[in-house]
Design a protein around this motif. Structure first.
Motif, PDB file in Angstrom:
ATOM      1  N   ILE A   5     -24.338 -16.856 -40.203  1.00 40.53           N
ATOM      2  CA  ILE A   5     -23.535 -15.921 -40.990  1.00 40.53           C
ATOM      3  C   ILE A   5     -22.441 -16.678 -41.738  1.00 40.53           C
ATOM      4  CG2 ILE A   5     -21.880 -14.003 -40.829  1.00 40.53           C
ATOM      5  CD1 ILE A   5     -23.669 -12.888 -38.536  1.00 40.53           C
ATOM      6  N   GLY A   6     -21.867 -17.664 -41.086  1.00 38.61           N
ATOM      7  CA  GLY A   6     -20.834 -18.468 -41.721  1.00 38.61           C
ATOM      8  C   GLY A   6     -21.337 -19.280 -42.900  1.00 38.61           C
ATOM      9  N   ARG A   7     -22.628 -19.488 -42.979  1.00 37.19           N
ATOM     10  CA  ARG A   7     -23.198 -20.288 -44.066  1.00 37.19           C
ATOM     11  C   ARG A   7     -23.689 -19.440 -45.239  1.00 37.19           C
ATOM     12  NH1 ARG A   7     -26.483 -24.633 -40.302  1.00 37.19           N
ATOM     13  NH2 ARG A   7     -24.626 -25.441 -39.294  1.00 37.19           N
ATOM     14  N   LEU A   8     -23.608 -18.140 -45.121  1.00 34.83           N
ATOM     15  CA  LEU A   8     -24.091 -17.273 -46.198  1.00 34.83           C
ATOM     16  C   LEU A   8     -23.273 -17.387 -47.478  1.00 34.83           C
ATOM     17  CD1 LEU A   8     -24.978 -14.022 -44.217  1.00 34.83           C
ATOM     18  CD2 LEU A   8     -26.565 -15.686 -45.208  1.00 34.83           C
ATOM     19  N   ASP A   9     -22.065 -17.874 -47.377  1.00 33.46           N
ATOM     20  CA  ASP A   9     -21.238 -18.015 -48.579  1.00 33.46           C
ATOM     21  C   ASP A   9     -21.063 -19.475 -48.984  1.00 33.46           C
ATOM     22  OD1 ASP A   9     -19.604 -18.751 -46.500  1.00 33.46           O
ATOM     23  OD2 ASP A   9     -17.950 -17.424 -47.019  1.00 33.46           O
ATOM     24  N   ASP A  10     -21.938 -20.327 -48.509  1.00 30.14           N
ATOM     25  CA  ASP A  10     -21.903 -21.738 -48.887  1.00 30.14           C
ATOM     26  C   ASP A  10     -22.130 -21.901 -50.387  1.00 30.14           C
ATOM     27  OD1 ASP A  10     -22.225 -24.528 -47.177  1.00 30.14           O
ATOM     28  OD2 ASP A  10     -23.194 -24.630 -49.148  1.00 30.14           O
ATOM     29  N   LYS A  11     -21.567 -22.939 -50.975  1.00 27.05           N
ATOM     30  CA  LYS A  11     -21.746 -23.192 -52.415  1.00 27.05           C
ATOM     31  C   LYS A  11     -23.184 -23.554 -52.755  1.00 27.05           C
ATOM     32  CE  LYS A  11     -17.483 -25.506 -52.624  1.00 27.05           C
ATOM     33  NZ  LYS A  11     -16.711 -26.641 -53.110  1.00 27.05           N
ATOM     34  N   ASP A  12     -23.883 -24.164 -51.820  1.00 27.24           N
ATOM     35  CA  ASP A  12     -25.251 -24.636 -52.050  1.00 27.24           C
ATOM     36  C   ASP A  12     -26.258 -23.507 -51.787  1.00 27.24           C
ATOM     37  OD1 ASP A  12     -27.727 -25.917 -52.086  1.00 27.24           O
ATOM     38  OD2 ASP A  12     -27.067 -27.594 -50.833  1.00 27.24           O
ATOM     39  N   ALA A  13     -27.024 -23.155 -52.816  1.00 27.19           N
ATOM     40  CA  ALA A  13     -28.005 -22.069 -52.693  1.00 27.19           C
ATOM     41  C   ALA A  13     -29.034 -22.369 -51.608  1.00 27.19           C
ATOM     42  CB  ALA A  13     -28.704 -21.829 -54.024  1.00 27.19           C
ATOM     43  N   LYS A  14     -29.407 -23.622 -51.434  1.00 26.82           N
ATOM     44  CA  LYS A  14     -30.386 -23.972 -50.400  1.00 26.82           C
ATOM     45  C   LYS A  14     -29.849 -23.652 -49.009  1.00 26.82           C
ATOM     46  CE  LYS A  14     -32.611 -27.608 -53.052  1.00 26.82           C
ATOM     47  NZ  LYS A  14     -32.897 -29.033 -53.163  1.00 26.82           N
ATOM     48  N   VAL A  15     -28.574 -23.873 -48.802  1.00 22.05           N
ATOM     49  CA  VAL A  15     -27.952 -23.559 -47.514  1.00 22.05           C
ATOM     50  C   VAL A  15     -27.930 -22.049 -47.306  1.00 22.05           C
ATOM     51  CG1 VAL A  15     -25.803 -23.690 -46.174  1.00 22.05           C
ATOM     52  CG2 VAL A  15     -26.581 -25.676 -47.492  1.00 22.05           C
ATOM     53  N   ARG A  16     -27.612 -21.290 -48.371  1.00 21.34           N
ATOM     54  CA  ARG A  16     -27.605 -19.825 -48.262  1.00 21.34           C
ATOM     55  C   ARG A  16     -29.000 -19.295 -47.947  1.00 21.34           C
ATOM     56  NH1 ARG A  16     -24.702 -20.602 -52.978  1.00 21.34           N
ATOM     57  NH2 ARG A  16     -26.216 -19.497 -54.274  1.00 21.34           N
ATOM     58  N   VAL A  17     -30.017 -19.844 -48.614  1.00 26.25           N
ATOM     59  CA  VAL A  17     -31.405 -19.420 -48.356  1.00 26.25           C
ATOM     60  C   VAL A  17     -31.781 -19.724 -46.909  1.00 26.25           C
ATOM     61  CG1 VAL A  17     -33.824 -19.910 -48.890  1.00 26.25           C
ATOM     62  CG2 VAL A  17     -32.189 -19.543 -50.740  1.00 26.25           C
ATOM     63  N   GLN A  18     -31.452 -20.932 -46.453  1.00 23.47           N
ATOM     64  CA  GLN A  18     -31.766 -21.304 -45.078  1.00 23.47           C
ATOM     65  C   GLN A  18     -31.069 -20.374 -44.089  1.00 23.47           C
ATOM     66  OE1 GLN A  18     -30.134 -25.009 -43.652  1.00 23.47           O
ATOM     67  NE2 GLN A  18     -31.778 -25.269 -42.158  1.00 23.47           N
ATOM     68  N   ALA A  19     -29.825 -20.026 -44.370  1.00 23.45           N
ATOM     69  CA  ALA A  19     -29.086 -19.127 -43.477  1.00 23.45           C
ATOM     70  C   ALA A  19     -29.750 -17.758 -43.405  1.00 23.45           C
ATOM     71  CB  ALA A  19     -27.636 -19.002 -43.950  1.00 23.45           C
TER      72      ALA A  19
END
Length: 127
Positions: free
Chosen positions: A27-41
């Motif tokens: 949940i903490g990674r859903l607002d990451d700048k990197d779209a790949k990180v958001r997708v993975q989350a």
């Protein structure tokens, strides 16, 4: 020495969990700048069946880089509170632009329709 140990202990307590099986980590990674990180989350939250993340995942329906994965995750995580966000996310401009873009839009709309069907809310039915 005790002061050092106390500082170390406090710093450990202040750190957020990095456990891959803890939904709060993702949940903490859903607002990451990197779209790949958001997708993975989003994908990990779906895998963990973390229904508590549904509101944050629904908010990502407005993010073009994550929209399809968010819709897919909401097939499993979504509930009546996500119906409005799903309905608003339907793209009615299909056909405008390239064939590749139209296919991606159709695929995302299909994911949204499946999520709405799984939720079973009356607002998702025909008008």
């Amino acid at each position: 020495m005790r002061l050092l140990a106390l500082g170390f202990t406090l710093s450990l307590l202040a750190c957020k969990s990095r456990d891959a099986n803890d939904p709060d980590t993702w949940i903490g990674r859903l607002d990451d700048k990197d779209a790949k990180v958001r997708v993975q989350a989003v994908q990990q939250l779906r895998k963990l069946k973390a229904k508590q993340a549904a509101p944050q995942v629904a908010a990502l329906l407005k993010d073009p880089m994550v929209k399809e994965d968010a819709a897919l995750a909401l097939e499993d995580l979504g509930g009546p509170d996500q119906v409005d966000a799903l309905l608003e996310a339907v793209d009615t401009t299909v056909g405008a632009g390239s064939v590749t873009a139209a296919r991606a839009t159709n695929r995302t709309n299909a994911r949204i329709a499946e999520a709405l069907g799984n939720i079973g809310d009356y607002r998702a039915g025909p008008a």
